[in-house]
Write an enzyme that holds these catalytic residues in place. Structure first.
Site, short mmCIF file in Angstrom:
data_model
loop_
_atom_site.label_atom_id
_atom_site.label_comp_id
_atom_site.label_asym_id
_atom_site.label_seq_id
_atom_site.Cartn_x
_atom_site.Cartn_y
_atom_site.Cartn_z
N ASN A 90 0.82 -1.21 0.00
CA ASN A 90 0.00 0.00 0.00
C ASN A 90 0.85 1.27 0.00
O ASN A 90 1.72 1.46 0.85
CB ASN A 90 -0.91 -0.01 1.24
N HIS A 121 -14.05 -5.71 11.33
CA HIS A 121 -13.72 -4.40 11.92
C HIS A 121 -14.98 -3.62 12.25
O HIS A 121 -15.61 -3.04 11.36
CB HIS A 121 -12.94 -3.55 10.92
N ARG A 128 -13.26 -6.67 15.98
CA ARG A 128 -12.28 -5.65 16.37
C ARG A 128 -13.02 -4.36 16.68
O ARG A 128 -13.90 -3.95 15.92
CB ARG A 128 -11.28 -5.41 15.22
N TYR A 184 -7.88 6.64 12.64
CA TYR A 184 -7.70 5.39 11.91
C TYR A 184 -8.67 4.33 12.44
O TYR A 184 -8.99 4.30 13.63
CB TYR A 184 -6.27 4.88 12.08
N ASP A 196 -6.73 -2.63 17.86
CA ASP A 196 -5.48 -2.33 17.16
C ASP A 196 -4.97 -0.97 17.61
O ASP A 196 -5.65 0.05 17.42
CB ASP A 196 -5.76 -2.32 15.65
N HIS A 253 -2.07 0.37 16.51
CA HIS A 253 -1.38 0.98 15.37
C HIS A 253 -0.06 1.65 15.74
O HIS A 253 0.26 2.75 15.27
CB HIS A 253 -2.30 1.94 14.64
N GLU A 265 -3.39 -5.36 19.62
CA GLU A 265 -2.49 -5.43 18.46
C GLU A 265 -1.62 -4.18 18.33
O GLU A 265 -2.08 -3.07 18.60
CB GLU A 265 -3.38 -5.59 17.23
N GLU A 303 2.28 -7.05 11.39
CA GLU A 303 1.73 -6.84 10.04
C GLU A 303 2.71 -6.11 9.13
O GLU A 303 2.59 -6.21 7.91
CB GLU A 303 0.37 -6.12 10.08
N ARG A 331 1.11 -11.66 13.32
CA ARG A 331 0.25 -10.86 12.43
C ARG A 331 0.75 -10.78 11.00
O ARG A 331 0.20 -10.03 10.20
CB ARG A 331 0.13 -9.43 12.99
N ASP A 388 -6.27 -3.98 1.70
CA ASP A 388 -5.15 -3.64 0.82
C ASP A 388 -4.21 -4.83 0.62
O ASP A 388 -3.11 -4.68 0.09
CB ASP A 388 -4.39 -2.39 1.29
N GLU A 392 -8.06 -12.28 10.17
CA GLU A 392 -8.69 -10.97 9.95
C GLU A 392 -9.37 -11.01 8.58
O GLU A 392 -8.76 -11.41 7.59
CB GLU A 392 -7.63 -9.87 9.97
N TRP A 408 2.44 5.84 12.72
CA TRP A 408 1.08 5.59 12.24
C TRP A 408 0.65 4.18 12.59
O TRP A 408 1.17 3.23 12.23
CB TRP A 408 0.95 5.81 10.73
O1 EZ4 Z 1 -3.29 -0.08 8.56
O2 EZ4 Z 1 -3.65 -2.49 6.03
O3 EZ4 Z 1 -4.95 -4.42 11.15
N1 EZ4 Z 1 -5.07 -3.76 10.19
C1 EZ4 Z 1 -4.43 -2.63 9.92
C2 EZ4 Z 1 -4.64 -2.02 8.55
C3 EZ4 Z 1 -3.37 -1.37 8.06
C4 EZ4 Z 1 -3.30 -1.28 6.57
C5 EZ4 Z 1 -1.91 -0.91 6.12
O4 EZ4 Z 1 -1.71 -1.18 4.81
O5 EZ4 Z 1 -3.72 -2.14 10.76
O6 EZ4 Z 1 -5.65 -1.09 8.57
CO CO Z 2 -3.25 -3.56 12.34
#
Ligand code: EZ4
Ligand code: CO
Length: 409
Positions: free
Chosen positions: A37, A122, A147, A159, A217, A219, A243, A269, A290, A323, A346, A409
């Site tokens: 992505n 989600h 989630r 996010y 999550d 992030h 996560e 991830e 992940r 993605d 997921e 992020w």
């Molecule tokens: O931010 O797939 O757990 N899922 C995530 C996603 C990621 C995007 C990054 O490409 O954290 O939303």
């Molecule tokens: Co994530």
């Protein structure tokens, strides 16, 4: 059998996807996902300019040898672009091997260890009623786990939280992808987040009872001590996992988090190599892996890391956002069906436009995801439909603190 061509198809049905198509002299073709992505064209160029010519004339059955040749032969090891490119080759070769054998890939990986895969979707909301509606909708769709992401007072856009109610057709915060030449910018405030999130989980537990598995999550936005504090604060709500608390290249930081909380932890991830997991696995610092087949070099290395994880009683929780293309999702569904230490998958479900480009044998019924029994990975690419959705620049957001400092992020 010999490889006669390797073509790269870039398409953007709601999101950008990079697909490798390998063709053989026996007419069997294989597909691999190389989607990274925001850096899609870098992987497309890596495959087209540096990998395709190495594949011509090779025996597609030699999956391990081809993987090692592309990995060791480049001299430059690891990295997300390289490993996404190798992942696409690996998946395409498994696809070809399955088609040649007349078997779905999970059969080649040892056969099914379960009838299907437990998934999580989600749910999100800008307030509690919207969040509760979203949770209910995900349970109705068949998810056994959910989630939970929620707006935080004082943070305008966040996010994981759909900008409009999900019932109105906006399925996710980044779908359709935010088109444009630079990432949108959001504001972040860790203090407000840490203060608010436990109140959201308390409300969700009160509404849905003790049995629904809940995930969250973070992030990568917390320091290790903040992550420890959040894990402790969420203990009464019995999460399935927490996560990406802190950027996980700091593997040793998870010792501190682990010592302070019994909330299960998931990470990886953005990982692309087994070494990224070494301390986390061998010291049992996490509970779920992940990684995604697409970003971890394909089915072959993901299988290996899950075998290592099994030695430490750690399970899979493969990254399955929209993605990652249907090809990448199928690859990890076949693996998840076969391995003993599967945990959860997921599953956000791709958009309708994506389904017109990628035709899949995958099913989601009775609460279980199954890759289907079509030989190979079970995904076909409609190249005409793909061409109708040309690449468009699109980027995930980035975020800044109130004083303008750029944040993880
Ligand atoms: O931010 O797939 O757990 N899922 C995530 C996603 C990621 C995007 C990054 O490409 O954290 O939303
Ligand atoms: Co994530």
């Amino acid at each position: 059998m010999r490889i006669t061509s390797a073509d790269i198809i870039v398409t953007s049905p709601t999101r950008n996807f990079v697909t490798l198509k390998i063709t053989t002299d026996e007419g069997i073709t294989g597909l691999g996902d190389a989607t990274l992505n925001g850096r899609e064209l870098a992987v497309a160029a890596y495959l087209r300019d540096h990998v395709a010519q190495l594949l011509i004339g090779r025996d597609p059955h030699r999956i391990e040898d081809t993987w090692q040749y592309l990995y060791r032969g480049a001299y430059w090891r690891r990295g997300p672009v390289t490993m996404a490119a190798i992942a696409a080759v690996d998946m395409a070769l498994w696809d070809i091997k399955g088609k040649a054998a007349g078997l779905p890939v999970y059969q080649l990986l040892g056969g099914a260890s379960r009838t299907g895969l437990m998934t999580y979707g989600h749910a999100s909301g800008r307030d509690l009623p919207e969040l509760f509606d979203s949770v209910r909708r995900h349970i109705e769709e068949g998810h056994q786990a959910v989630r939970i992401q929620s707006s935080v007072p004082g943070i305008p856009a966040l996010y994981g939280v759909a900008a409009q109610p999900q019932a109105s057709g906006v399925r996710y915060d980044h779908e359709p992808a935010g088109r444009g030449s630079r990432p949108p910018e959001e504001v972040w405030n860790t203090h407000a987040y840490l203060h608010h999130l436990p109140t959201v989980f308390e409300a969700v537990r009160n509404e849905f009872g003790p049995d629904l598995p809940l995930l969250h999550d973070g992030h990568h936005r917390m320091t290790p001590i903040q992550a420890a504090k959040l894990g402790k604060a969420l203990e009464p709500y019995d999460l399935f996992w927490l996560e990406d608390t802190t950027p996980a290249e700091h593997q040793e930081a998870f010792r501190l988090i682990r010592h302070h909380t019994t909330t299960p932890l998931a990470v990886g991830e953005v990982f692309n190599h087994a070494a990224d997991f070494r301390t986390l696995l061998t010291e049992r610092l996490i509970d779920y892996v992940r990684a995604a087949a697409t970003h971890f070099g394909g089915i072959t290395p993901l299988r290996k890391i899950m075998d290592t994880a099994a030695e430490y009683q750690i399970k899979s929780g493969f990254h399955g956002p929209t993605d990652i293309s249907p090809v990448g999702l199928a690859a990890q569904a076949h693996l998840g069906l076969a391995i003993h230490n599967f945990g959860i998958q997921e599953y956000m479900g791709h958009s309708e436009a994506t389904h017109t480009v990628f035709r899949q044998s995958m099913t989601f019924k009775d609460g279980l995801l199954h890759p289907g029994d079509t030989p190979g990975l079970g995904v076909e690419l409609d190249e005409e439909a793909a061409a109708a959705h040309p690449y468009q620049q699109a980027y995930l957001p980035c975020n800044r603190l109130a004083d303008g400092t750029i944040h993880d992020w």
